[in-house]
Design a protein around this motif. Structure first.
Motif, PDB file in Angstrom:
ATOM      1  N   CYS A 218     -20.552 -42.822 -69.447  1.00  0.00           N
ATOM      2  CA  CYS A 218     -21.760 -43.228 -70.179  1.00  0.00           C
ATOM      3  C   CYS A 218     -22.571 -44.228 -69.359  1.00  0.00           C
ATOM      4  O   CYS A 218     -23.789 -44.237 -69.404  1.00  0.00           O
ATOM      5  CB  CYS A 218     -21.404 -43.868 -71.517  1.00  0.00           C
ATOM      6  N   ILE A 219     -21.884 -45.085 -68.640  1.00  0.00           N
ATOM      7  CA  ILE A 219     -22.546 -46.124 -67.862  1.00  0.00           C
ATOM      8  C   ILE A 219     -22.585 -45.761 -66.376  1.00  0.00           C
ATOM      9  O   ILE A 219     -23.598 -45.920 -65.710  1.00  0.00           O
ATOM     10  CB  ILE A 219     -21.790 -47.466 -68.058  1.00  0.00           C
ATOM     11  N   PRO A 222     -24.300 -41.445 -66.222  1.00  0.00           N
ATOM     12  CA  PRO A 222     -24.894 -41.055 -67.511  1.00  0.00           C
ATOM     13  C   PRO A 222     -25.310 -39.589 -67.565  1.00  0.00           C
ATOM     14  O   PRO A 222     -25.302 -38.988 -68.647  1.00  0.00           O
ATOM     15  CB  PRO A 222     -26.134 -41.943 -67.623  1.00  0.00           C
ATOM     16  N   TRP A 225     -22.462 -37.508 -68.410  1.00  0.00           N
ATOM     17  CA  TRP A 225     -22.228 -37.618 -69.855  1.00  0.00           C
ATOM     18  C   TRP A 225     -23.198 -36.730 -70.618  1.00  0.00           C
ATOM     19  O   TRP A 225     -22.840 -36.141 -71.646  1.00  0.00           O
ATOM     20  CB  TRP A 225     -22.332 -39.075 -70.308  1.00  0.00           C
ATOM     21  N   ARG A 243     -10.228 -50.923 -71.838  1.00  0.00           N
ATOM     22  CA  ARG A 243     -11.372 -51.487 -72.552  1.00  0.00           C
ATOM     23  C   ARG A 243     -11.969 -50.485 -73.516  1.00  0.00           C
ATOM     24  O   ARG A 243     -11.883 -49.292 -73.301  1.00  0.00           O
ATOM     25  CB  ARG A 243     -12.480 -51.821 -71.547  1.00  0.00           C
ATOM     26  N   LYS A 244     -12.632 -51.016 -74.532  1.00  0.00           N
ATOM     27  CA  LYS A 244     -13.402 -50.135 -75.415  1.00  0.00           C
ATOM     28  C   LYS A 244     -14.761 -49.936 -74.757  1.00  0.00           C
ATOM     29  O   LYS A 244     -15.746 -50.603 -75.108  1.00  0.00           O
ATOM     30  CB  LYS A 244     -13.553 -50.763 -76.807  1.00  0.00           C
ATOM     31  N   THR A 245     -14.817 -49.068 -73.802  1.00  0.00           N
ATOM     32  CA  THR A 245     -16.058 -48.840 -73.069  1.00  0.00           C
ATOM     33  C   THR A 245     -17.031 -48.037 -73.933  1.00  0.00           C
ATOM     34  O   THR A 245     -16.663 -47.528 -74.995  1.00  0.00           O
ATOM     35  CB  THR A 245     -15.788 -48.028 -71.795  1.00  0.00           C
ATOM     36  N   GLU A 246     -18.242 -47.875 -73.440  1.00  0.00           N
ATOM     37  CA  GLU A 246     -19.230 -47.036 -74.125  1.00  0.00           C
ATOM     38  C   GLU A 246     -18.667 -45.629 -74.300  1.00  0.00           C
ATOM     39  O   GLU A 246     -18.849 -44.987 -75.334  1.00  0.00           O
ATOM     40  CB  GLU A 246     -20.530 -46.977 -73.317  1.00  0.00           C
ATOM     41  N   MET A 249     -16.120 -45.517 -76.975  1.00  0.00           N
ATOM     42  CA  MET A 249     -16.757 -45.491 -78.289  1.00  0.00           C
ATOM     43  C   MET A 249     -17.141 -44.071 -78.686  1.00  0.00           C
ATOM     44  O   MET A 249     -17.092 -43.705 -79.847  1.00  0.00           O
ATOM     45  CB  MET A 249     -18.040 -46.346 -78.273  1.00  0.00           C
ATOM     46  N   ALA A 250     -17.559 -43.304 -77.698  1.00  0.00           N
ATOM     47  CA  ALA A 250     -18.049 -41.953 -77.986  1.00  0.00           C
ATOM     48  C   ALA A 250     -16.908 -40.938 -78.051  1.00  0.00           C
ATOM     49  O   ALA A 250     -17.135 -39.786 -78.394  1.00  0.00           O
ATOM     50  CB  ALA A 250     -19.057 -41.541 -76.918  1.00  0.00           C
ATOM     51  N   SER A 634     -23.618 -51.962 -66.072  1.00  0.00           N
ATOM     52  CA  SER A 634     -24.720 -51.270 -66.733  1.00  0.00           C
ATOM     53  C   SER A 634     -25.172 -50.118 -65.857  1.00  0.00           C
ATOM     54  O   SER A 634     -24.909 -50.092 -64.658  1.00  0.00           O
ATOM     55  CB  SER A 634     -25.898 -52.218 -66.964  1.00  0.00           C
ATOM     56  N   SER A 635     -25.868 -49.182 -66.475  1.00  0.00           N
ATOM     57  CA  SER A 635     -26.343 -48.031 -65.715  1.00  0.00           C
ATOM     58  C   SER A 635     -27.585 -48.374 -64.913  1.00  0.00           C
ATOM     59  O   SER A 635     -28.079 -47.559 -64.165  1.00  0.00           O
ATOM     60  CB  SER A 635     -26.657 -46.887 -66.670  1.00  0.00           C
ATOM     61  N   SER A 694     -16.080 -60.801 -76.992  1.00  0.00           N
ATOM     62  CA  SER A 694     -16.220 -59.540 -77.706  1.00  0.00           C
ATOM     63  C   SER A 694     -14.874 -58.836 -77.792  1.00  0.00           C
ATOM     64  O   SER A 694     -14.046 -58.932 -76.886  1.00  0.00           O
ATOM     65  CB  SER A 694     -17.222 -58.651 -76.980  1.00  0.00           C
ATOM     66  N   HIS A 695     -14.702 -58.108 -78.874  1.00  0.00           N
ATOM     67  CA  HIS A 695     -13.466 -57.327 -79.033  1.00  0.00           C
ATOM     68  C   HIS A 695     -13.414 -56.131 -78.091  1.00  0.00           C
ATOM     69  O   HIS A 695     -12.408 -55.425 -78.040  1.00  0.00           O
ATOM     70  CB  HIS A 695     -13.337 -56.839 -80.475  1.00  0.00           C
ATOM     71  N   VAL A 696     -14.489 -55.878 -77.370  1.00  0.00           N
ATOM     72  CA  VAL A 696     -14.524 -54.772 -76.414  1.00  0.00           C
ATOM     73  C   VAL A 696     -13.366 -54.890 -75.427  1.00  0.00           C
ATOM     74  O   VAL A 696     -12.793 -53.904 -74.980  1.00  0.00           O
ATOM     75  CB  VAL A 696     -15.888 -54.794 -75.673  1.00  0.00           C
TER      76      VAL A 696
ATOM     77  N   SER B  89     -25.706 -43.498 -75.731  1.00  0.00           N
ATOM     78  CA  SER B  89     -24.543 -43.918 -74.947  1.00  0.00           C
ATOM     79  C   SER B  89     -24.813 -45.158 -74.116  1.00  0.00           C
ATOM     80  O   SER B  89     -23.962 -45.593 -73.357  1.00  0.00           O
ATOM     81  CB  SER B  89     -24.105 -42.773 -74.036  1.00  0.00           C
ATOM     82  N   CYS B  91     -27.389 -45.656 -71.792  1.00  0.00           N
ATOM     83  CA  CYS B  91     -27.838 -45.476 -70.403  1.00  0.00           C
ATOM     84  C   CYS B  91     -29.177 -46.138 -70.130  1.00  0.00           C
ATOM     85  O   CYS B  91     -29.512 -46.407 -68.991  1.00  0.00           O
ATOM     86  CB  CYS B  91     -27.877 -44.003 -70.029  1.00  0.00           C
ATOM     87  N   LYS B  92     -29.974 -46.366 -71.154  1.00  0.00           N
ATOM     88  CA  LYS B  92     -31.260 -47.068 -71.023  1.00  0.00           C
ATOM     89  C   LYS B  92     -32.328 -46.259 -70.299  1.00  0.00           C
ATOM     90  O   LYS B  92     -33.353 -46.816 -69.865  1.00  0.00           O
ATOM     91  CB  LYS B  92     -31.080 -48.436 -70.339  1.00  0.00           C
ATOM     92  N   HIS B 117     -22.180 -55.607 -81.396  1.00  0.00           N
ATOM     93  CA  HIS B 117     -20.729 -55.527 -81.215  1.00  0.00           C
ATOM     94  C   HIS B 117     -20.039 -56.275 -82.343  1.00  0.00           C
ATOM     95  O   HIS B 117     -20.650 -57.066 -83.053  1.00  0.00           O
ATOM     96  CB  HIS B 117     -20.312 -56.075 -79.844  1.00  0.00           C
ATOM     97  N   THR B 120     -12.576 -55.444 -84.708  1.00  0.00           N
ATOM     98  CA  THR B 120     -11.304 -56.155 -84.566  1.00  0.00           C
ATOM     99  C   THR B 120     -10.669 -55.739 -83.248  1.00  0.00           C
ATOM    100  O   THR B 120     -11.117 -54.762 -82.643  1.00  0.00           O
ATOM    101  CB  THR B 120     -10.347 -55.758 -85.707  1.00  0.00           C
ATOM    102  N   PRO B 124     -12.485 -52.110 -82.095  1.00  0.00           N
ATOM    103  CA  PRO B 124     -13.714 -52.788 -81.685  1.00  0.00           C
ATOM    104  C   PRO B 124     -14.946 -51.887 -81.818  1.00  0.00           C
ATOM    105  O   PRO B 124     -14.811 -50.664 -81.838  1.00  0.00           O
ATOM    106  CB  PRO B 124     -13.470 -53.121 -80.209  1.00  0.00           C
ATOM    107  N   GLN B 126     -18.808 -51.317 -80.069  1.00  0.00           N
ATOM    108  CA  GLN B 126     -20.011 -51.650 -79.317  1.00  0.00           C
ATOM    109  C   GLN B 126     -20.982 -50.502 -79.485  1.00  0.00           C
ATOM    110  O   GLN B 126     -20.623 -49.341 -79.401  1.00  0.00           O
ATOM    111  CB  GLN B 126     -19.728 -52.000 -77.855  1.00  0.00           C
ATOM    112  N   ARG B 256     -21.109 -43.934 -88.399  1.00  0.00           N
ATOM    113  CA  ARG B 256     -20.202 -45.063 -88.317  1.00  0.00           C
ATOM    114  C   ARG B 256     -20.467 -46.043 -89.456  1.00  0.00           C
ATOM    115  O   ARG B 256     -21.600 -46.190 -89.897  1.00  0.00           O
ATOM    116  CB  ARG B 256     -20.504 -45.797 -87.019  1.00  0.00           C
TER     117      ARG B 256
END
Lengths: 745, 583
Positions: A218-219, A222, A225, A243-246, A249-250, A634-635, A694-696, B89, B91-92, B117, B120, B124, B126, B256
């Motif tokens: 994702c980062i 992209p 992705w 880590r809970k990366t982007e 998350m997806a 970051s991307s 952050s919990h990330v 996602s 990427c911006k 973000h 727990t 977690p 984000q 979510r």
């Protein structure tokens, strides 16, 4: 009659004006060339497609030209890689070219006490030749080395590697690609018999199970992705990352394992697959060696052992194994979380092994797939002539040397028979005084090399440091005796090879500033000045060089003799290797390897390779209780930021301040508050960073983006024994509030 | 195509001064010359122009067609951005696509990206959030604009900015809760997202929709009634300003459930805002001027001070005019400043300008009246009938005070409608009046002291009264200014706590200076000054030390109020969409 009306109109407009010149500034008009509307100010008179020069995705960018010069760009819709999309770096690819701190003229200092001063090319060439010759005369030819890159074209890489080794007589040369994909190279070579990433991006769309290991597309990628998002099979997406990366998350399933417990995990998964007979026995029978030994090895990796090592639940590990075992088309993808490890090669092979025993290779949507980093990392793997001889050959192999000598019409005596040291060994060679002169091309060693403080000392130990770069302001250029100004992407022609083995074109659409020259021209000038011009007589242009390189691939697994010229690559929207002579190419084709189940070892079979996992070289303890992970932040940032920091738009898309992700628990324990400047300290250095709580990131770990110059002052220099790739992602640190560090400067 | 070597060289060297110094050094090698010339030639067209799309239709449309509405909005509907958070996602690309496809200036962006973000350790969250103009049903930018440079399209609901109408006052950047209008310094105007309205009109997707690799941004038709209904539940996006202010139309979709502790990544970041110095000068000096006229009006109601007020009116007027002149420095295009009262019906800025315009005109008339006698005398004309002129001056004086206080009220409203906590009427109203009082009293004290110094009859009661009033007003003002620091104790990071954190942290030097200067000028000096005269004297004669002290006090107070007003801008936490790490 009209005058008063005009006057009235002007007066009215003075009070209320809806379409004056400010409005016109933003007007859009049909852009033609399939572009849709474009800003009128930037309307092109032609367009042309070229490959992006940042990452290895290798997106096609449609460059909007006016009078041959790039005005603007948009992602190319008909390019099979990116389908009309780009990440922020691609969109802003032209911005760094216009930066004010481009190197525009050679810079030289005759003694270290002087500052770098402008000089002309003639003096620079003379200085280069005299000083390198001087060092080589006094300390032997091998005392001069070079560090290259994955950021310049294959023609330039090849010319650089050929001149340095065959012309100057250097023995040691390596590239910054060592930092990103050396592990994958070695793993593939050992397993498949050739460095051959087997996939195409179409596989992202065709899998029904995708497993991402130590990868955050994702980062980091992209547009890859994007291809995952286009998968219509409602796929399972499993992400394995602490880590809970982007991307996590997806995912449909995220396994936040303990760092460096991955090898145990994948051996346990293989064990589960074997125990439950979720194998492709026919494929193993036909195409794989070493299954029995492998099965015996992984039998010791029980579910319990994996649970204990990884901190995951048994059900999670089982779900991973059964998803792989029962999936119809399973693809396994990895990047730096695997490659940048002290046991990276065996780890990559643990994934290759899973693909091999389940028959997930050679079919659409499958593969054990290493995603590469730099735009031309794959090109450097084939043609940089550093640790390997052209087109995947070995320096140590006399037959290979003879082939190349004949293909290039040079004497075999010019080709060193000794394999080159890897990056870390060259750095160590500097330390031991064996390397005295270094030529650094398009990379920023002083920022990116692991354990940076040490790298700074080492560069200072050299008798001669020549830096060839687009910018005279990189951290490495600051140490140089000579800076050669290079033209960048978009200012020259040549080929990049992307992660899926696609050759794509770079074209000349912008003028290089001042006297900056393409790396190709610089090396040609240096070769001439060195007195070996005739050796490279046939290397007259990038395209002529491409023809030479093509010859070198004949009969090799990466054979590209079927590509006639640059124009064909342009028309086909990039061409993947292999394309041997006689094989027809289709436009926008996407091909994977090994459909026939035959690999490149002599017997045509792949090998299962494995080893007992080892303890991490540095682990947390009482004094340094947190494990530091590093990666992309970051991307909109690329590596050390020498280019991306030059775009004002990209700069708005990442944190200007270096930051460290800390879990709320660890922050609470240390009384650290959100956004506070804190000290991150390892045994090797300390850096200031803002806390992002952050919990990330999980308790006991913290994360820093690698783009900030100081992060590599912390990292621990350990290396994979097979690939010599540094292990950037595990070092023990402690976090301190500023008030706890009395001697902070 | 370049033809001659000279041209080639000139272009390859970019006309840099390097060339001469190089030529001085040595002769060019032919090969170096060859490569420099080759480097200067652009070859992409010549070598690769054969591949050209002949079609005019946008090739990308096959990918974005499903992201656009099939029909035009009906009555009660409008276009809106729809963001699928589950597809975003992080990427911006949307930001850069908008920048490039709209030809924005260097560093100018109409889209922004933030991060939410929370959660727990075991679960977690984000979530990246992309945001542009929300094309609100009640656009606060349009409401605030003093020159009517915003229009909401009757059919599409798109809020467009008329760039040529803009005078660059940047008020919309304060009224918009989402930081949408962006000031372009080079052009002197703000610009903003227009949902690529002419692309939509041609069935093309806006740049951000085209540029999102994951199809996370779409244009949809929304019912305005539905938006109003949804707003009641305050369910726009966690961490975003309340949608109740402007009724934003953007839809953020997700499957979510956001955890309770979901916060923007920049939630705890407190950074000083822009110090709008011309506005600081405007506010402080207009309030000084209004205050000086008001105090004078009150004093003259009880004591005849004709000779004094002549000078007093002149000084007060001059400072008021300086303030109004300074305010034009804030405009990006001051030459069109005259348009600024066009928005009188809706914009507090227009009203403020009209108010101060009336105040200035009346003040000029008042000052002229005060100087009528000597002026007429000097011209050899007969003096006015005192009965009539005194009466007129009283009424004019009252009109000056009323218009001035009205205009100060408009100033307060102008900031209050931006919904910044620090700028609420309950804070800013008393503060602005306090500034009027403190500076008005202080300036009056100076002019009266000067009169007393130069021998004009000034009663001790008046001077003493001014000192006492100044002390009281200053004490009140300083306490008021300090009261925001009480929010440091708040367990929640509210906007006022952010203000307090800034004043106590990054802006502590300014804060300390403000209180030190204010206390010396407003408390110390009024306490000290009565030493120099007897409050019972009907005709006070002051030494120069006393005049110097009074003047110093006034300067300190003006300085103190300027710092206070800078803090008013810099320490005000503004509403915004979720930001990124480190923003």
């Amino acid at each position: 009659m009209t005058a008063p009306r005009n006057l009235g109109g002007s007066l009215a407009r003075l009070l209320f004006d809806r379409q004056g010149e400010l409005t016109r500034d933003l007007l859009r008009e049909p852009g033609q060339f399939g572009l849709g509307q474009v800003p009128q100010r930037l309307a092109p008179d032609r367009t042309t497609t070229m490959t992006c020069g940042f990452c290895s995705t290798g997106c096609g960018l449609s460059i909007h030209l006016k009078n041959g010069e790039a005005l603007n760009l948009s992602p190319a819709t008909d390019y099979p890689v990116n389908l009309g999309m780009a990440c922020p770096k691609g969109w802003e690819a032209l911005a760094p070219l216009a930066s004010k701190d481009r190197a525009t003229v050679p810079l030289l200092r005759r003694s270290r006490s002087e500052a770098l001063a402008e000089t002309d090319w003639e003096t620079a060439l003379e200085f280069f030749v005299q000083r390198f010759r001087d060092v080589q005369t006094r300390h032997g030819k091998a005392s001069a080395a070079f560090l290259g890159t994955g950021q310049i074209t294959i023609e330039e890489l090849a010319l650089l590697g050929a001149f340095a080794k065959f012309g100057m007589g250097m023995v040691h040369g390596d590239g910054n690609t060592r930092q990103c994909m050396a592990t994958a190279v070695t793993a593939y070579k050992q397993s498949f018999g050739f460095d051959a990433p087997p996939y195409s991006y179409a596989d992202f769309e065709q899998s029904d199970v995708l497993v991402f290991v130590g990868a955050n597309p994702c980062i980091a990628h992209p547009i890859m992705w994007e291809r995952v998002c286009r998968n219509r099979n409602n796929p399972k997406i499993i992400v394995i990352d602490p880590r809970k990366t982007e991307t996590a998350m997806a995912a449909t399933l995220h396994l936040p394992l303990e760092p460096k417990s991955d090898l145990v995990l994948f051996y346990a998964v293989a064990n589960l697959l074997i125990q439950n007979d979720l194998l492709d026995r026919a494929f193993i029978e036909r195409s794989v060696n070493g299954f029995e030994q492998f099965a015996a090895h992984v039998a010791a990796f029980t579910l319990e052992r994996a649970v204990a090592a990884t901190g995951l639940l048994a059900e999670q590990i089982q779900e991973l194994a059964f998803s792989i075992g029962r999936g119809k088309a399973v693809s396994l993808w990895w990047t730096m979380g695997v490659n940048q490890s002290y046991e990276g090669v065996r780890l990559a092979q643990s994934l290759i092994n899973i693909a091999l025993i389940t028959g997930n290779i050679g079919r659409p949507g499958t593969g054990a797939n290493s995603i590469t980093g730099q735009c031309n990392a794959m090109g450097s793997r084939m043609f940089s002539n550093t640790t390997g001889l052209f087109a995947g050959r070995d320096f140590a192999n006399a037959e290979h040397r003879a082939q190349i000598a004949e293909l290039l019409s040079i004497g075999t005596e010019h080709i060193p028979s000794e394999p080159s040291w890897a990056y870390d060994q060259i750095m160590e060679g500097i330390n031991r005084g064996q390397i005295k002169a270094l030529w650094v091309v398009a990379t920023n060693t002083a920022h990116s090399w692991i354990n940076q403080a040490d790298a700074h000392d080492l560069l200072g130990k050299l008798e001669l440091l020549v830096v060839q770069d687009m910018y005279s302001t990189t951290e490495t250029a600051a140490f140089a005796d000579l800076v050669l100004p290079a033209a960048g992407w978009g200012e020259k022609e040549g080929i990049f090879i992307n992660s899926e083995r696609r050759l794509g074109l770079v074209k000349k659409v912008a003028r290089a500033p001042g006297q900056a020259l393409a790396d190709f021209s610089i090396v040609k000038l240096l070769a001439e000045a060195w007195g070996v011009g005739p050796m490279f007589k046939d290397w007259s242009s990038p395209e002529a060089t491409f023809q030479i390189l093509k010859r070198c691939t004949r009969g090799r697994p990466c054979d590209i003799t079927g590509i006639s010229d640059y124009r064909m690559i342009d028309e086909m929207r990039g061409i993947q290797w292999p394309l041997p002579e006689g094989q027809a190419a289709q436009p926008a084709e996407e091909r994977h390897l090994f459909s026939d189940g035959r690999f490149h070892h002599a017997d045509g079979r792949a090998k299962l390779l494995f080893e007992e996992p080892r303890k991490a070289p540095e682990s947390v303890d009482k004094n340094y209780p947190l494990l530091l992970l590093t990666g992309r932040g970051s991307s909109s940032q690329w590596h050390t930021g020498t280019r991306t920091n030059k775009s004002p738009v990209l700069r708005k898309l990442f944190s200007e301040d270096c930051y460290v992700e800390v879990s709320p628990k660890d922050a609470r324990d240390r009384n650290i508050s959100q956004n506070e400047w804190i000290v991150v300290e390892s045994r090797r250095g300390r850096v200031l960073a803002r806390a992002f709580i952050s919990h990330v990131v999980r308790p006991g770990q913290c994360f820093m983006p690698m783009h900030y110059a100081k992060v590599n002052q912390l990292t621990f220099p350990s290396f994979d024994p097979y690939s010599r790739q540094p292990s950037y992602k595990n070092c023990a640190v402690r976090l301190l509030r500023k008030s706890e560090v009395p001697d902070l400067d | 195509m370049l033809t001659t070597t000279a041209e080639l060289q000139a272009s390859s060297l970019g006309g840099s001064p390097l060339r001469t110094s190089l030529e001085r050094e040595r002769k060019r090698l032919p090969l170096v010359q060859h490569y420099l010339e080759e480097q200067a030639q652009l070859t992409a067209v010549e070598r690769f122009s054969q591949l050209h799309e002949t079609t005019l239709l946008p090739a990308q449309s096959k990918y974005y067609r499903s992201l656009l509405p099939v029909s035009k909005p009906k009555s009660g509907q409008q276009y809106a951005f729809s963001v699928d958070l589950d597809r975003c996602s992080g990427c911006k690309a949307c930001v850069t696509a908008c920048h490039s496809l709209n030809g924005l200036d260097e560093g100018e962006t109409w889209r922004a990206v933030g991060l939410l973000h929370g959660g727990t350790p075991s679960s977690p969250l984000q979530q990246t959030v992309t945001t542009a103009c929300h094309h609100c049903i009640e656009p606060a930018c349009m409401e605030g604009c003093p020159v009517n440079a915003y229009e909401k399209d009757a059919v599409t609901g798109i809020v467009r900015h008329l760039d040529d109408q803009c005078i660059g006052c940047q008020y919309c950047t304060l009224t918009c809760p989402y930081e949408v209008p962006q000031f372009n310094k080079k052009l002197g105007i703000v610009r903003k997202c227009d949902m690529c309205s002419d692309r939509l009109a041609a069935d093309e997707a806006p740049a951000c929709v085209q540029g999102c690799p994951n199809e996370a941004i779409a244009i949809r038709i929304v019912d305005t009634a539905q938006i109003v209904e949804d707003v009641q539940a305050d369910a726009f996006l966690p961490g975003a300003p309340s949608p109740g202010i402007t009724l934003p139309t953007t839809e953020y979709k997700t499957k979510r459930v956001f955890p309770k502790n979901t916060l923007p990544a920049d939630f705890y970041n407190v950074r000083p805002a822009h110090n709008h110095f011309p506005l600081v000068v405007l506010l402080v000096l207009t309030q000084l001027s209004v205050g000086a006229f008001s105090v004078n009006y009150v004093v003259t109601s009880f004591y005849a001070t004709d000779a004094v007020q002549r000078y007093h009116a002149l000084v007060a007027l001059a400072l008021g005019l300086v303030a109004l002149a300074a305010s034009t420095l804030h405009l990006g295009r001051p030459q069109y400043g005259f348009r600024a009262i066009m928005g009188f019906r809706h914009s507090w800025m227009s009203r403020e300008i009209a108010g101060f315009g009336a105040f200035a005109a009346l003040a000029v008339a008042y000052a002229a009246g005060a100087w009528a006698d000597p002026l007429l005398g000097a011209l050899g004309l007969p003096a006015l009938d005192p009965l009539w002129s005194v009466h007129l001056q009283r009424w004019l004086g009252a009109a000056v005070v009323i218009s001035g206080l009205g205009a100060v009220g408009c100033s307060a409203m102008l900031y209050a409608v931006t919904r910044r906590e620090l700028w609420r009427l309950s804070y800013s109203g008393p503060r602005f009046l306090g500034t009027c009082a403190v500076l008005g009293l202080s300036l009056t004290l100076v002019t009266f002291s000067a009169a007393a110094y130069f021998g004009t009859a000034v009663s001790g009661v008046v001077l003493a009264g001014l000192c006492q009033s100044l002390f009281a007003a200053s004490a009140f003002k300083l306490l008021l200014d300090a009261s925001v620091l009480a929010h440091l104790k708040s367990p929640r990071v509210t906007d006022l706590k952010r203000t307090a954190l800034l004043m106590w942290g990054e802006l502590a030097t300014l804060t300390q200076a403000r209180f030190l200067v204010g206390a010396v000028g407003g408390l110390g000096i009024p306490l000290l000054l009565p030493v120099f005269f007897s409050p019972l004297a009907s005709h006070v004669q002051l030494p120069n030390a006393a005049l110097a002290l009074a003047t110093l006090g006034c300067l300190l107070l003006v300085g103190g109020e300027l710092i206070e007003r800078s803090l008013f801008f810099m320490a005000a936490a503004s509403p915004k969409m979720p930001g990124m790490v480190g923003q």
